[in-house]
Design a protein around this motif. Structure first.
Motif, PDB file in Angstrom:
ATOM      1  N   LEU A  47      32.271  46.411  47.639  1.00 23.50           N
ATOM      2  CA  LEU A  47      33.719  46.647  47.475  1.00 23.50           C
ATOM      3  C   LEU A  47      34.005  48.143  47.339  1.00 23.50           C
ATOM      4  CD1 LEU A  47      34.377  43.704  45.016  1.00 23.50           C
ATOM      5  CD2 LEU A  47      35.447  43.970  47.272  1.00 23.50           C
ATOM      6  N   GLU A  48      33.145  48.800  46.606  1.00 20.37           N
ATOM      7  CA  GLU A  48      33.302  50.241  46.399  1.00 20.37           C
ATOM      8  C   GLU A  48      33.157  50.975  47.749  1.00 20.37           C
ATOM      9  OE1 GLU A  48      33.942  51.086  43.179  1.00 20.37           O
ATOM     10  OE2 GLU A  48      34.105  53.211  43.677  1.00 20.37           O
ATOM     11  N   ALA A  49      32.161  50.573  48.538  1.00 19.81           N
ATOM     12  CA  ALA A  49      31.971  51.198  49.863  1.00 19.81           C
ATOM     13  C   ALA A  49      33.153  50.871  50.767  1.00 19.81           C
ATOM     14  CB  ALA A  49      30.674  50.701  50.483  1.00 19.81           C
ATOM     15  N   GLU A  77      35.003  35.833  41.789  1.00 27.84           N
ATOM     16  CA  GLU A  77      36.239  35.321  41.171  1.00 27.84           C
ATOM     17  C   GLU A  77      36.682  36.352  40.139  1.00 27.84           C
ATOM     18  OE1 GLU A  77      35.700  31.337  39.620  1.00 27.84           O
ATOM     19  OE2 GLU A  77      34.137  31.068  41.142  1.00 27.84           O
ATOM     20  N   PRO A  78      37.941  36.793  40.234  1.00 21.69           N
ATOM     21  CA  PRO A  78      38.396  37.863  39.350  1.00 21.69           C
ATOM     22  C   PRO A  78      38.144  37.564  37.873  1.00 21.69           C
ATOM     23  CG  PRO A  78      40.044  37.371  41.023  1.00 21.69           C
ATOM     24  CD  PRO A  78      38.942  36.386  41.210  1.00 21.69           C
ATOM     25  N   LEU A  79      38.251  36.302  37.473  1.00 23.17           N
ATOM     26  CA  LEU A  79      38.107  35.995  36.044  1.00 23.17           C
ATOM     27  C   LEU A  79      36.651  35.872  35.606  1.00 23.17           C
ATOM     28  CD1 LEU A  79      41.010  33.413  35.515  1.00 23.17           C
ATOM     29  CD2 LEU A  79      40.934  35.837  34.889  1.00 23.17           C
ATOM     30  N   HIS A  80      35.755  35.702  36.573  1.00 20.86           N
ATOM     31  CA  HIS A  80      34.359  35.439  36.191  1.00 20.86           C
ATOM     32  C   HIS A  80      33.360  36.474  36.677  1.00 20.86           C
ATOM     33  CE1 HIS A  80      36.193  31.324  36.010  1.00 20.86           C
ATOM     34  NE2 HIS A  80      35.699  31.497  34.789  1.00 20.86           N
ATOM     35  N   SER A  93      35.739  47.523  40.815  1.00 22.93           N
ATOM     36  CA  SER A  93      35.691  47.947  42.225  1.00 22.93           C
ATOM     37  C   SER A  93      36.601  47.067  43.084  1.00 22.93           C
ATOM     38  CB  SER A  93      34.254  47.914  42.739  1.00 22.93           C
ATOM     39  OG  SER A  93      33.500  48.869  42.045  1.00 22.93           O
ATOM     40  N   TRP A  94      36.721  45.793  42.722  1.00 20.48           N
ATOM     41  CA  TRP A  94      37.635  44.894  43.451  1.00 20.48           C
ATOM     42  C   TRP A  94      39.075  45.410  43.327  1.00 20.48           C
ATOM     43  CZ3 TRP A  94      41.086  41.121  41.010  1.00 20.48           C
ATOM     44  CH2 TRP A  94      41.739  40.283  41.938  1.00 20.48           C
ATOM     45  N   MET A  95      39.438  45.838  42.103  1.00 18.34           N
ATOM     46  CA  MET A  95      40.782  46.368  41.869  1.00 18.34           C
ATOM     47  C   MET A  95      40.993  47.645  42.710  1.00 18.34           C
ATOM     48  SD  MET A  95      42.222  44.650  39.114  1.00 18.34           S
ATOM     49  CE  MET A  95      43.012  45.748  37.957  1.00 18.34           C
ATOM     50  N   ALA A  97      43.505  50.299  47.283  1.00 16.20           N
ATOM     51  CA  ALA A  97      43.403  51.196  48.445  1.00 16.20           C
ATOM     52  C   ALA A  97      43.930  50.539  49.721  1.00 16.20           C
ATOM     53  CB  ALA A  97      41.945  51.616  48.630  1.00 16.20           C
ATOM     54  N   GLY A  98      44.182  49.226  49.663  1.00 19.63           N
ATOM     55  CA  GLY A  98      44.733  48.539  50.839  1.00 19.63           C
ATOM     56  C   GLY A  98      43.699  47.949  51.768  1.00 19.63           C
ATOM     57  N   VAL A  99      42.487  47.721  51.263  1.00 16.24           N
ATOM     58  CA  VAL A  99      41.424  47.107  52.087  1.00 16.24           C
ATOM     59  C   VAL A  99      41.843  45.680  52.467  1.00 16.24           C
ATOM     60  CG1 VAL A  99      39.043  46.226  51.982  1.00 16.24           C
ATOM     61  CG2 VAL A  99      39.570  48.493  51.090  1.00 16.24           C
ATOM     62  N   CYS A 100      41.470  45.286  53.690  1.00 21.08           N
ATOM     63  CA  CYS A 100      41.826  43.947  54.185  1.00 21.08           C
ATOM     64  C   CYS A 100      40.787  42.908  53.734  1.00 21.08           C
ATOM     65  CB  CYS A 100      41.899  44.026  55.707  1.00 21.08           C
ATOM     66  SG  CYS A 100      41.912  42.453  56.521  1.00 21.08           S
TER      67      CYS A 100
END
Ligand SMILES: NC(=O)C1=CN([C@@H]2O[C@H](COP(=O)(O)OP(=O)(O)OC[C@H]3O[C@@H](n4cnc5c(N)ncnc54)[C@H](O)[C@@H]3O)[C@@H](O)[C@H]2O)[C@@H](O)CC1
Ligand SMILES: Nc1ncnc2c1ncn2[C@@H]1O[C@H](COP(=O)(O)OP(=O)(O)O)[C@@H](O)[C@H]1O
Ligand SMILES: [K+]
Length: 505
Positions: free
Chosen positions: A70-72, A90-93, A101-103, A108-111
């Motif tokens: 995700l960071e890359a 899963e965002p909660l787990h 990095s998901w946030m 950043a607008g990644v698809c």
């Protein structure tokens, strides 16, 4: 960041020591620093490997390996590449780092999509960030067969674009180089596009042995600006130190090797003299001062016409206590009768093939082998392939291959000697030593007799007077290097390998 090629003695760390190192390295740093460094390194390598990529598909798993992906993704997107991410977390787990990095990727607008983009081609890139070293710790768990992770893993493996794996190829166990149960690719489902692996923080043993070499492809390393003070779990076997022969030396300076093996055709209808000849020729071409050949065949030839330097000897005419003996190559059942005396008297000893098989099923021979470690002037190396190792350990080939490092160490400790466990990424072990994994060699060595050549080479290296572990490690490196440098248009046969090798000593 650099590419790993055979030569230096790189330190290898398994998943447990990597996790300890990661915790120690992360502690003094601001939160998320390591994952940010990992993502940056990954994006840099991705751009270098696929400078003309139209699309980069990043498959991200539920843990921190996915976090690196995700960071890359964020960096590559910011560089203007068409990045498509499939995230199975899963965002909660998910772990905190991965969540962070998901946030960042989202902001950043990644698809994000659940499926790989259509028509990924050879100029594009797939980043495999599904599973990393977290897999080893949890390998006892299993994903249900309908779990999306398994489908995504299959899509990554069959991808037409080059695949860059983060840390380890997903599904491969970082410690052993075997796939975790249920995660091995089905036969014929792996694509032929180039494979790369960027190992982070540490180099993992599993990238270099067993199924690891095929799965990992070209290995790259980034230490994330952290040093690794822990004792390594293994070393990548380095290039031997080249030694120069002094002018004032003679054939006696380089030792006498005696090869004992080669059951005759008359004994059981299976002539195996070739194996002993191969070992003897390899010993000669690897620099041994003199090579004696003792065939287990009363009716055998008295001379090797092709290699007249070899001196034929009857067993009774060998002065074992002065010799480096290579025993077993093609020895069949005949070698068994000679083993008690060989084990009792040989000064330096390499046991291969049928000698190992005989020892595996004879408790007295095992005791005689173990006794050698208590006689300081005697030195011993075993060179089993996985089946021979399994017989010696009373285990199955699958058990040996599942833990190649441990199997080699166990054999070394049980018999008090140096062990070379052969196969892709041969493992060398000795009591009290850190094991080594050999980085040279390739599947062109998968041809009858190349193991006999190796046994002869180990014999020559031992006869030159260097210590047994170094002798075995040097010979294994040189044997594999010869195969790696073999001209592509020439067939690699064991005899050609034996006769074309450069001297070891
Ligand atoms: N936290 C950090 O700052 C850093 C993390 N790094 C990355 O983090 C990776 C390790 O991350 P994790 O420890 O989160 O693990 P992984 O991301 O390797 O994870 C596996 C995920 O799948 C689950 N899992 C593993 N085996 C399973 C099984 N057999 N059945 C079902 N579920 C299973 C785990 O619970 C975990 O969520 C490294 O390989 C590396 O890529 C590195 O970049 C160094 C920095
Ligand atoms: N796929 C491979 N990759 C690297 N090395 C290999 C491969 N297959 C075989 N080798 C090497 O070739 C040699 C084969 O030895 P062995 O199995 O004893 O054969 P043989 O008994 O016919 O001589 C070993 O050194 C082994 O490590
Ligand atoms: K991975």
């Amino acid at each position: 960041m650099y590419r790993i090629t055979p030569g230096p003695a790189y330190a290898l760390h398994g998943s447990a020591s990597t996790q300890r190192l990661e915790a120690a390295a992360a502690a003094p740093l601001p939160l998320h620093t390591l994952m940010r460094r990992a993502g940056l390194a990954l994006a840099k390598l991705a751009r270098a490997l696929a400078p003309h990529a139209r699309t980069v598909w990043i498959a991200c798993g539920p843990g921190n390996n996915g976090g690196d992906g995700l960071e890359a993704a964020m960096h590559l997107h910011q560089h203007g590449l068409a990045v498509v991410v499939t995230w199975l977390g899963e965002p909660l787990h998910c772990p905190k780092d991965a969540h962070h990095s998901w946030m960042r990727a989202q902001a950043a607008g990644v698809c994000f999509t659940s499926q790989p983009p259509a028509a990924l081609g050879p100029q594009d890139l797939c980043i495999d960030a599904l599973l990393g070293v977290g897999l080893s710790a949890n390998a006892q768990r299993r994903w249900p067969s309908n779990h999306p992770l398994l489908a995504t893993l299959a899509q990554v493996r069959s991808c037409a674009a080059p695949v860059l794996a983060v840390d380890v190829p997903s599904g491969l166990l970082a410690d052993s180089g075997q796939f975790a149960p249920g995660l091995a690719p089905a036969p014929g489902t792996v694509g032929t596009s180039p494979r790369h692996t960027l190992s982070l923080l540490t180099l993992k043993p599993g990238l270099f042995t067993g199924a690891g070499r095929d799965a990992a492809g070209t290995v790259w390393f980034d230490d994330l600006d952290c040093s690794a003070p822990e004792t390594p779990d293994a070393w990548l076997n380095p290039h031997p130190v080249t030694s120069i022969r002094p002018h004032a030396s003679h054939k006696g300076s380089y030792g006498d090797v005696a090869v004992i093996g080669g059951e005759g055709l008359g004994q059981r209808g299976m002539g195996m003299g070739g194996a002993a000849l191969l070992a003897a020729r390899a010993a000669l071409h690897s620099g041994a001062g003199r090579v004696l050949l003792c065939l287990c065949d009363e009716t055998g030839p008295g001379i090797d016409i092709v290699q007249p330097e070899l001196m034929l000897r009857h067993f009774a005419a060998l002065h074992l206590e002065q010799l480096t003996v290579v025993a077993g190559c093609g020895g069949g059942e005949a070698i068994r009768a000679m083993l008690p005396q060989v084990l009792a008297d040989a000064a330096r000893l390499v046991l291969d093939a049928d000698a190992l098989n005989a020892i595996a099923c004879d408790a007295q021979l095992q005791q005689a082998l173990q006794a050698r470690q208590h006689r300081p002037h005697q030195h011993t190396a075993l060179t089993p392939h996985p089946l021979e190792a399994a017989r010696l350990l009373g285990a199955s080939v699958e058990q040996v291959q599942a833990q190649r490092l441990e199997a080699a160490l166990q054999l070394a400790q049980r018999f008090g000697c140096v062990v070379v466990l052969k196969g892709s990424g041969s493992v060398m072990a000795a009591p009290g030593q850190i094991p080594r994994i050999n980085p040279t060699g390739n599947a062109r060595l998968a041809s009858a007799g190349t193991g006999d050549v190796l046994a002869g080479m180990v014999g020559a290296a031992l006869a030159s007077g260097i210590d047994t572990y170094t002798a075995a490690c040097n010979a294994v490196f040189t044997h594999g290097e010869a195969a790696d440098q073999w001209p592509h248009d020439l067939p690699l046969t064991a005899n050609a390998l034996a006769c074309r090798l450069l001297p070891l000593a």
